[in-house]
Design an enzyme around this catalytic site. Structure first.
Site, PDB file in Angstrom:
ATOM      1  CE1 TYR A  85      16.213  27.653  37.666  1.00  0.00           C
ATOM      2  CE2 TYR A  85      14.895  26.950  39.387  1.00  0.00           C
ATOM      3  CZ  TYR A  85      15.261  27.980  38.700  1.00  0.00           C
ATOM      4  OH  TYR A  85      15.136  29.166  39.424  1.00  0.00           O
ATOM      5  CG  PHE A 141      37.466  38.386  54.808  1.00  0.00           C
ATOM      6  CD1 PHE A 141      38.844  38.797  54.424  1.00  0.00           C
ATOM      7  CD2 PHE A 141      36.819  38.489  53.594  1.00  0.00           C
ATOM      8  CE1 PHE A 141      39.425  38.382  53.493  1.00  0.00           C
ATOM      9  CE2 PHE A 141      37.163  38.444  52.383  1.00  0.00           C
ATOM     10  CZ  PHE A 141      38.395  38.392  52.320  1.00  0.00           C
ATOM     11  CG  ASP A 142      38.079  42.175  52.335  1.00  0.00           C
ATOM     12  OD1 ASP A 142      37.536  41.168  52.420  1.00  0.00           O
ATOM     13  OD2 ASP A 142      38.922  42.690  51.410  1.00  0.00           O
ATOM     14  CG  ASP A 179      34.115  34.265  57.955  1.00  0.00           C
ATOM     15  OD1 ASP A 179      34.232  33.242  57.087  1.00  0.00           O
ATOM     16  OD2 ASP A 179      34.500  35.384  57.756  1.00  0.00           O
ATOM     17  CB  ALA A 230      37.032  31.102  54.668  1.00  0.00           C
ATOM     18  CE  LYS A 234      38.730  32.892  50.710  1.00  0.00           C
ATOM     19  NZ  LYS A 234      37.652  33.371  51.342  1.00  0.00           N
ATOM     20  CG  HIS A 292      41.032  46.239  49.180  1.00  0.00           C
ATOM     21  ND1 HIS A 292      39.873  46.541  49.967  1.00  0.00           N
ATOM     22  CD2 HIS A 292      41.011  44.990  49.030  1.00  0.00           C
ATOM     23  CE1 HIS A 292      39.361  45.350  50.266  1.00  0.00           C
ATOM     24  NE2 HIS A 292      39.951  44.263  49.621  1.00  0.00           N
TER      25      HIS A 292
HETATM   26  C1  LIG Z   1      37.213  34.802  51.505  1.00  0.00           C
HETATM   27  C2  LIG Z   1      36.408  34.920  52.718  1.00  0.00           C
HETATM   28  C3  LIG Z   1      35.136  35.506  52.877  1.00  0.00           C
HETATM   29  C4  LIG Z   1      34.516  35.709  51.538  1.00  0.00           C
HETATM   30  O1  LIG Z   1      34.112  34.858  50.746  1.00  0.00           O
HETATM   31  P1  LIG Z   1      33.996  35.092  49.081  1.00  0.00           P
HETATM   32  O2  LIG Z   1      33.997  33.693  48.625  1.00  0.00           O
HETATM   33  O3  LIG Z   1      35.645  35.557  48.713  1.00  0.00           O
HETATM   34  O4  LIG Z   1      32.885  35.780  48.954  1.00  0.00           O
HETATM   35  C5  LIG Z   1      34.427  35.726  54.046  1.00  0.00           C
HETATM   36  N1  LIG Z   1      35.392  35.478  55.182  1.00  0.00           N
HETATM   37  C6  LIG Z   1      36.405  35.013  55.115  1.00  0.00           C
HETATM   38  C7  LIG Z   1      37.346  34.840  56.511  1.00  0.00           C
HETATM   39  C8  LIG Z   1      37.072  34.744  54.012  1.00  0.00           C
HETATM   40  O5  LIG Z   1      38.471  34.221  54.006  1.00  0.00           O
END
Ligand SMILES: *Cc1c(COP(=O)(O)O)cnc(C)c1O
Length: 462
Positions: free
Chosen positions: A73, A125-126, A216, A218, A259, A451
């Site tokens: 933990y 991103f969304d 961000d 990813a 990613k 979506h």
């Molecule tokens: C996938 C993604 C996110 C969100 O990440 P999750 O792991 O799906 O929660 C944020 N910003 C970008 C650019 C992404 O591609």
């Protein structure tokens, strides 16, 4: 103009069977799914390009790491292994694992934002936009205008529009801008890279107005690869050196590890050196994600994440990864199919507006093409356009997106050249009968991130 396929720098040790339904069966399945590809069962999909997120194939080292995961933990060894690796790569003082990218957003953004504030990004991103709005703030996109022209080939189409950024800051007042978000690569603009120069200049503007800069992150490794390929002065730098420099300009990062870190679940939050901020985030992490040394993940996830961080920066891997997408792009070039060009890092964003010019944005051309690709060849993709963008949070009216894309997101280390050819052949077949493809209307939608859940039906009522 076809580009040679870069052969896989790995061989296959374990296989996962996939099956192809008949066209009739697929038409039935997609209707039952209310024409929303997220509602399909994955076993009814032949080639799944819905996302490159968490769909990666892990390596034998990562799977071996799964067995070694420390499930304590508190204070597990997998946590410390992840911390050491991440600190070495990013050179940030504070690293916090979380269960995925949006969890990092949920922990960080409300601290920086809130009612009356703004987040400005080269493109949100969304989920990022959703977390900005959930905090009560508003999200403003500020990408370079070239990004809006899919046919225009420029090396760094994901860049922040620096002039517009300063104008926006002046217009709203710097004290109202809670954060500036640099998304690398720029997912919503088509996985388009951002140049080092642009990251640096954005950071200078942030410093001038005393606004924190968040990356961000990813697809940071793919972004670094493009910088090495395309930006003067970086040809001879290693990917690791480029990554370190990119992150040196920011104050924090939120990362979906699903990613470029080549795992199936995971995320990271990094804070360069702001201890006071990190103290607040620790408390929030414990409430939302769990104790600090596991952050919503199992020990085995932390272990495979630590290994994936390094594998994602391997240059042979990145050459194959980007090369696979460029091969698909080359086949579309030969067929005269427009996409966000040059091809970005994690997939092909087909210009549905160009392929289906008779479908207006409020009948969702990107979604229409996505449904058609499933009917044609069992390929699951998604809309990155007005359907995904949704409604204005203030007026409730359908927003018109800058682009109407259908995204073919390519999972990492999963599909072969033959699969890629099936994708190209399906798009070519649809282009030939494009006139027959109709638009869609929404029959039910939730308030946010619609979506994923909405129901649709064809306008022609078929
Ligand atoms: C996938 C993604 C996110 C969100 O990440 P999750 O792991 O799906 O929660 C944020 N910003 C970008 C650019 C992404 O591609």
């Amino acid at each position: 103009m076809s580009k040679k396929y870069v052969a896989e720098p790995f061989r296959i040790k374990m296989v996962e069977p996939i099956k192809m339904l008949t066209r009739e069966e697929r038409e039935k399945k997609i209707k039952e799914a209310d024409y929303n590809l997220f509602n399909l069962k994955s076993e009814d999909v032949y080639i799944d390009l819905l996302t490159d997120s968490g769909t990666n194939a892990m390596s034998q080292e990562q799977w071996a790491g799964v067995m070694k995961g420390d499930e304590a933990y508190a204070g597990g060894s997998s946590y410390f292994k992840l911390l050491d690796t991440a600190k070495e790569i990013f050179d940030y003082k504070y690293i916090q694992p979380v269960h995925q990218g949006r969890a990092a957003e949920k922990v960080l953004f409300p601290v920086l934002l809130g009612e009356g504030k703004y987040s400005i990004s080269n493109m949100h991103f969304d989920t990022t936009r959703a977390h900005v709005e959930l905090s009560g703030a508003r999200a403003i996109d500020c990408v370079v205008p070239e990004a809006g022209d899919p046919a225009k080939r420029v090396p760094f189409k994901g860049n922040m529009d620096l002039e517009k950024l300063e104008k926006l800051i002046e217009k709203h007042g710097s004290e109202k801008i809670g954060v500036i978000v640099m998304t690398i690569t720029n997912n919503s603009a088509g996985g388009q890279p951002v140049s080092m120069q642009n990251i640096k200049k954005t950071a200078e503007i942030c410093n001038k107005y005393d606004i924190p800069l968040n990356i961000d992150a990813a697809r940071y490794a793919e972004n670094a690869y493009f910088i090495k390929q395309r930006e003067k002065g970086f040809e001879d730098k290693s990917i690791k050196e480029i990554v370190k420099e990119m992150f040196s300009y920011a104050d924090s990062f939120t990362m979906s590890a699903k990613k470029d870190t080549i795992v199936n679940m995971g995320g990271l939050l990094g804070i360069k050196n702001n201890e006071e901020l990190f103290q607040k985030l620790k408390a929030r992490t414990i409430s939302y994600e769990g104790f600090l040394t596991y952050g919503g993940l199992s020990g085995r996830d932390l272990e495979s994440l630590a290994i994936g961080l390094r594998e994602g920066l391997n240059e042979d891997y990145l050459e194959y990864r980007i090369g696979q997408i460029q091969y698909l792009a080359g086949r579309l070039d030969e067929a005269g199919i427009t996409y966000q060009a040059p091809a970005g890092g994690h997939g092909i964003f087909v210009d549905a507006k160009d392929m289906l010019p008779h479908i207006p944005y409020y009948e969702y051309p990107g979604q229409a093409l996505a449904v058609e690709l499933y009917k044609e060849a069992g390929i699951r993709t998604c809309d990155i356009g007005s359907y995904m963008l949704g409604n204005d949070p203030d007026t409730g009216e359908q927003l018109e997106a800058d682009f109407e894309f259908t995204r073919l997101a390519i999972p990492r280390r999963v599909y072969t050249q033959a699969h890629i050819d099936i994708m190209a052949d399906a798009l070519i077949a649809i282009k030939e009968k494009a006139q027959k493809v109709g638009g869609y209307e929404i029959t039910w939608e939730p308030e946010i991130l619609r979506h994923f859940q909405a129901s649709l039906k064809p306008i022609d009522g078929e």
